[in-house]
Design a protein around this motif. Structure first.
Motif: not given
Length: 171
Positions: A35-36, A57-61, A67-68, A71-75
């Protein structure tokens, strides 16, 4: 004088622990590093005037750093809602010799030299033993005993193993 804390795990505390566990491990560190790197590439492409690559690259960041994790926290929270461990009350007794754990079906005592790492998050105090099992203490359930427990941990564990934030215990 022993310090007694009764803990009943809740979804929020377990989710915080799992999230910490995921992102303090190698996969989480790699994700944060990527991310960095994407943020760095975004800045580099902006300075070069290549706005299409900057946007990519801003979308990937945003995906890696925003976003990830959501999603991880919700899961994790969804999985924890069905956990049988959440309904069990655990009584921890901290003293100079170690930590005694008592539940309705089991009990045991572990000396301080069994514990290899202590860490804190905003919501939990976590103590790991040599087999990477964790004692998870939700901060909101520790009350006034939090300072005394942290003092015992700092007294009986090597300083390099204690990763408790300075602001965790208010002086």
């Amino acid at each position: 004088m022993p310090i007694e804390i009764k803990v009943k795990m809740d979804v929020d505390s377990m989710t915080d622990f799992m999230f910490y566990h995921i992102y303090s491990g190698s996969a989480g560190m790699m994700t944060l590093g990527l991310g960095a790197l994407n943020v760095g590439c975004t800045i580099a492409f902006f300075l070069r005037g290549d706005y299409l690559m900057m946007l990519l690259f801003i979308v990937f960041a945003v995906l890696l750093l925003g976003v990830f994790p959501v999603f991880i926290r919700k899961k994790v929270a969804k999985q924890m809602e069905n956990s049988k461990r959440l309904g069990v009350e655990v009584d921890y007794k901290f003293d100079e010799e170690g930590i005694e754990t008592t539940t309705s079906y089991d009990s045991g005592k572990a000396p301080w030299d069994m514990f290899k790492k202590a860490a804190s998050t905003k919501k939990n105090l976590i103590i790991y033993d040599g087999q990477k099992r964790a004692v998870i203490l939700p901060v909101h359930q520790m009350g006034e005993q939090k300072e005394a427990v942290v003092e015992l941990i700092r007294k009986h564990m090597p300083p390099s193993a204690v990763k408790i934030r300075r602001g965790f215990v208010k002086k």
